[in-house]
Design a protein around this motif. Structure first.
Motif, PDB file in Angstrom:
ATOM      1  N   ASP A   6       1.075  -1.276  -0.110  1.00 25.55           N
ATOM      2  CA  ASP A   6      -0.029   0.040   0.005  1.00 25.55           C
ATOM      3  C   ASP A   6       1.036   1.225   0.094  1.00 25.55           C
ATOM      4  O   ASP A   6       1.527   1.688   0.899  1.00 25.55           O
ATOM      5  CB  ASP A   6      -0.871  -0.024   1.378  1.00 25.55           C
ATOM      6  N   LEU A   7       1.099   1.879  -1.115  1.00 27.36           N
ATOM      7  CA  LEU A   7       1.913   2.798  -1.146  1.00 27.36           C
ATOM      8  C   LEU A   7       1.332   4.206  -0.151  1.00 27.36           C
ATOM      9  O   LEU A   7       2.414   4.945   0.090  1.00 27.36           O
ATOM     10  CB  LEU A   7       1.639   3.566  -2.786  1.00 27.36           C
ATOM     11  N   GLN A   8       0.271   3.963   0.258  1.00 23.15           N
ATOM     12  CA  GLN A   8       0.006   5.237   1.214  1.00 23.15           C
ATOM     13  C   GLN A   8       0.233   4.825   2.895  1.00 23.15           C
ATOM     14  O   GLN A   8       0.353   5.509   3.575  1.00 23.15           O
ATOM     15  CB  GLN A   8      -1.452   5.480   1.309  1.00 23.15           C
ATOM     16  N   ASN A   9       0.929   3.492   3.001  1.00 27.42           N
ATOM     17  CA  ASN A   9       1.188   3.186   4.170  1.00 27.42           C
ATOM     18  C   ASN A   9       2.339   2.170   4.190  1.00 27.42           C
ATOM     19  O   ASN A   9       2.272   0.861   4.090  1.00 27.42           O
ATOM     20  CB  ASN A   9      -0.093   2.256   4.940  1.00 27.42           C
ATOM     21  N   MET A  10       3.529   2.721   3.732  1.00 28.44           N
ATOM     22  CA  MET A  10       4.772   2.197   3.578  1.00 28.44           C
ATOM     23  C   MET A  10       5.342   1.697   4.708  1.00 28.44           C
ATOM     24  O   MET A  10       5.659   2.484   5.659  1.00 28.44           O
ATOM     25  CB  MET A  10       5.595   2.832   2.831  1.00 28.44           C
ATOM     26  N   ASP A  11       5.602   0.284   5.119  1.00 31.15           N
ATOM     27  CA  ASP A  11       6.145  -0.203   6.165  1.00 31.15           C
ATOM     28  C   ASP A  11       7.462  -1.330   5.841  1.00 31.15           C
ATOM     29  O   ASP A  11       6.926  -2.112   5.071  1.00 31.15           O
ATOM     30  CB  ASP A  11       5.318  -0.930   7.303  1.00 31.15           C
ATOM     31  N   LEU A  12       8.592  -1.105   6.292  1.00 29.65           N
ATOM     32  CA  LEU A  12       9.445  -2.133   6.224  1.00 29.65           C
ATOM     33  C   LEU A  12       9.418  -3.128   7.241  1.00 29.65           C
ATOM     34  O   LEU A  12       9.319  -2.803   8.478  1.00 29.65           O
ATOM     35  CB  LEU A  12      10.840  -1.234   6.205  1.00 29.65           C
ATOM     36  N   THR A  13       9.760  -4.530   6.673  1.00 30.20           N
ATOM     37  CA  THR A  13       9.272  -5.312   7.976  1.00 30.20           C
ATOM     38  C   THR A  13      10.636  -6.132   8.039  1.00 30.20           C
ATOM     39  O   THR A  13      11.721  -5.734   7.780  1.00 30.20           O
ATOM     40  CB  THR A  13       8.479  -6.395   7.178  1.00 30.20           C
ATOM     41  N   ASP A  14      10.653  -6.980   8.922  1.00 23.72           N
ATOM     42  CA  ASP A  14      11.884  -7.874   9.357  1.00 23.72           C
ATOM     43  C   ASP A  14      12.321  -8.567   8.150  1.00 23.72           C
ATOM     44  O   ASP A  14      13.571  -9.290   8.285  1.00 23.72           O
ATOM     45  CB  ASP A  14      11.681  -8.775  10.510  1.00 23.72           C
ATOM     46  N   ASP A  15      11.800  -9.015   7.286  1.00 23.15           N
ATOM     47  CA  ASP A  15      11.736  -9.872   6.122  1.00 23.15           C
ATOM     48  C   ASP A  15      12.646  -9.188   5.004  1.00 23.15           C
ATOM     49  O   ASP A  15      12.050  -8.225   4.403  1.00 23.15           O
ATOM     50  CB  ASP A  15      10.762 -10.461   5.599  1.00 23.15           C
ATOM     51  N   PRO A  16      14.001  -9.447   4.689  1.00 16.85           N
ATOM     52  CA  PRO A  16      14.740  -8.747   3.542  1.00 16.85           C
ATOM     53  C   PRO A  16      14.023  -8.388   2.426  1.00 16.85           C
ATOM     54  O   PRO A  16      14.159  -7.491   1.680  1.00 16.85           O
ATOM     55  CB  PRO A  16      16.131  -9.184   3.813  1.00 16.85           C
ATOM     56  N   PHE A  27      10.148   3.255  -5.047  1.00 16.46           N
ATOM     57  CA  PHE A  27      11.020   4.028  -5.977  1.00 16.46           C
ATOM     58  C   PHE A  27      10.220   4.185  -7.300  1.00 16.46           C
ATOM     59  O   PHE A  27      10.099   5.374  -7.671  1.00 16.46           O
ATOM     60  CB  PHE A  27      12.285   3.014  -5.978  1.00 16.46           C
ATOM     61  N   ASN A  28       9.628   2.998  -7.590  1.00 18.03           N
ATOM     62  CA  ASN A  28       9.138   2.916  -9.025  1.00 18.03           C
ATOM     63  C   ASN A  28       7.911   3.532  -9.178  1.00 18.03           C
ATOM     64  O   ASN A  28       7.300   3.619 -10.275  1.00 18.03           O
ATOM     65  CB  ASN A  28       9.072   1.353  -9.313  1.00 18.03           C
ATOM     66  N   SER A  29       7.243   3.993  -8.041  1.00 17.91           N
ATOM     67  CA  SER A  29       6.112   4.817  -7.960  1.00 17.91           C
ATOM     68  C   SER A  29       6.476   6.063  -8.722  1.00 17.91           C
ATOM     69  O   SER A  29       5.385   6.716  -8.974  1.00 17.91           O
ATOM     70  CB  SER A  29       5.600   5.078  -6.561  1.00 17.91           C
ATOM     71  N   GLY A  30       7.458   6.788  -8.718  1.00 22.44           N
ATOM     72  CA  GLY A  30       7.735   8.051  -9.309  1.00 22.44           C
ATOM     73  C   GLY A  30       7.515   8.882  -8.225  1.00 22.44           C
ATOM     74  O   GLY A  30       7.698  10.136  -8.546  1.00 22.44           O
ATOM     75  N   GLN A  31       7.189   8.767  -6.896  1.00 20.87           N
ATOM     76  CA  GLN A  31       6.569   9.818  -6.282  1.00 20.87           C
ATOM     77  C   GLN A  31       7.731   9.950  -5.104  1.00 20.87           C
ATOM     78  O   GLN A  31       7.720   8.964  -4.160  1.00 20.87           O
ATOM     79  CB  GLN A  31       5.334   9.572  -5.258  1.00 20.87           C
ATOM     80  N   ILE A  61      16.202  13.114  -4.349  1.00 22.77           N
ATOM     81  CA  ILE A  61      15.341  11.898  -4.452  1.00 22.77           C
ATOM     82  C   ILE A  61      14.142  12.081  -5.381  1.00 22.77           C
ATOM     83  O   ILE A  61      13.802  11.806  -6.247  1.00 22.77           O
ATOM     84  CB  ILE A  61      14.762  11.276  -3.329  1.00 22.77           C
ATOM     85  N   THR A  62      13.496  13.445  -4.770  1.00 25.34           N
ATOM     86  CA  THR A  62      12.287  13.862  -5.614  1.00 25.34           C
ATOM     87  C   THR A  62      12.446  14.198  -7.049  1.00 25.34           C
ATOM     88  O   THR A  62      11.809  13.612  -8.018  1.00 25.34           O
ATOM     89  CB  THR A  62      11.620  14.985  -4.834  1.00 25.34           C
ATOM     90  N   ALA A  63      13.788  15.036  -7.488  1.00 24.12           N
ATOM     91  CA  ALA A  63      14.156  15.084  -8.827  1.00 24.12           C
ATOM     92  C   ALA A  63      14.278  13.951  -9.495  1.00 24.12           C
ATOM     93  O   ALA A  63      13.763  13.956 -10.799  1.00 24.12           O
ATOM     94  CB  ALA A  63      15.056  15.978  -8.585  1.00 24.12           C
ATOM     95  N   LEU A  64      15.077  12.992  -8.796  1.00 21.73           N
ATOM     96  CA  LEU A  64      15.433  11.841  -9.777  1.00 21.73           C
ATOM     97  C   LEU A  64      13.986  11.062 -10.118  1.00 21.73           C
ATOM     98  O   LEU A  64      13.824  10.366 -11.192  1.00 21.73           O
ATOM     99  CB  LEU A  64      16.279  11.142  -8.920  1.00 21.73           C
ATOM    100  N   LEU A  65      13.251  10.569  -8.891  1.00 20.52           N
ATOM    101  CA  LEU A  65      12.122  10.098  -9.344  1.00 20.52           C
ATOM    102  C   LEU A  65      10.916  10.616 -10.262  1.00 20.52           C
ATOM    103  O   LEU A  65      10.200   9.951 -10.867  1.00 20.52           O
ATOM    104  CB  LEU A  65      11.471   9.696  -7.857  1.00 20.52           C
ATOM    105  N   ALA A  66      11.059  12.138 -10.481  1.00 24.99           N
ATOM    106  CA  ALA A  66      10.279  12.668 -11.303  1.00 24.99           C
ATOM    107  C   ALA A  66      10.430  12.209 -12.525  1.00 24.99           C
ATOM    108  O   ALA A  66       9.610  12.472 -13.617  1.00 24.99           O
ATOM    109  CB  ALA A  66      10.185  14.205 -11.008  1.00 24.99           C
ATOM    110  N   THR A  67      11.822  11.765 -12.819  1.00 24.24           N
ATOM    111  CA  THR A  67      12.065  11.413 -14.194  1.00 24.24           C
ATOM    112  C   THR A  67      11.546   9.905 -14.504  1.00 24.24           C
ATOM    113  O   THR A  67      11.970   9.408 -15.894  1.00 24.24           O
ATOM    114  CB  THR A  67      13.484  11.513 -14.565  1.00 24.24           C
ATOM    115  N   LYS A  68      10.878   9.292 -13.468  1.00 24.92           N
ATOM    116  CA  LYS A  68      10.294   7.905 -13.795  1.00 24.92           C
ATOM    117  C   LYS A  68      11.168   6.953 -14.214  1.00 24.92           C
ATOM    118  O   LYS A  68      11.431   6.051 -15.258  1.00 24.92           O
ATOM    119  CB  LYS A  68       9.164   8.070 -14.843  1.00 24.92           C
TER     120      LYS A  68
END
Length: 138
Positions: A6-16, A27-31, A61-68
């Motif tokens: 869920d891009l609106q609720n990003m959580d990193l977990t214990d699983d790599p 990253f690939n969201s471009g946001q 980061i914002t500038a880079l991801l804006a280039t998709k």
């Protein structure tokens, strides 16, 4: 493995592997704001080619991801000691150059994550290093 993300609720977990899936989805969201939310405020990233922190990191980061750009990565190793985790990935990144051409960058990334008092993991250090860069014809 592909995690439900869920891009609106990003959580990193214990699983790599799930962490990698979340990182890629953000990253690939471009946001840039979504991707930057995975970092501590004082995190260091050299995603731009130089180590940046704070607002400079967020802006880069914002500038880079804006280039998709398009990123894929595979976890090579993971080491966890208490509330600190080191993840090593191989990555394949396709970016758009200023002239509109495409470039492919292959490399390795070492990421250090820390678990906060709330139990959530966040990025403390993001250090991608390119092994090869080539122009994409087409």
């Amino acid at each position: 493995m592909t995690a439900q993300i869920d891009l609106q609720n990003m959580d990193l977990t214990d699983d790599p592997d799930v962490q990698n899936d979340v990182f890629l989805a953000a990253f690939n969201s471009g946001q840039g704001a979504i991707f930057d939310s995975l970092y501590r405020d004082d995190s260091i990233s050299n995603l731009s080619g130089e180590p940046l922190t704070g607002q400079a990191r967020t802006d880069a980061i914002t500038a880079l991801l804006a280039t998709k750009p398009k990123l894929t990565s595979k976890v090579r190793a993971n080491y966890t000691a208490g509330d600190t985790s080191l993840i090593i990935v191989d990555y394949d990144l396709e970016v758009t150059k200023p002239d509109g051409g495409k470039q492919r960058i292959l490399g390795k990334c070492t990421d250090v994550l820390v678990r906060g008092e709330d139990g959530k993991w966040v990025m403390a250090v993001d250090r991608p290093v390119a092994d090869s860069v080539e122009d994409i014809q087409g």
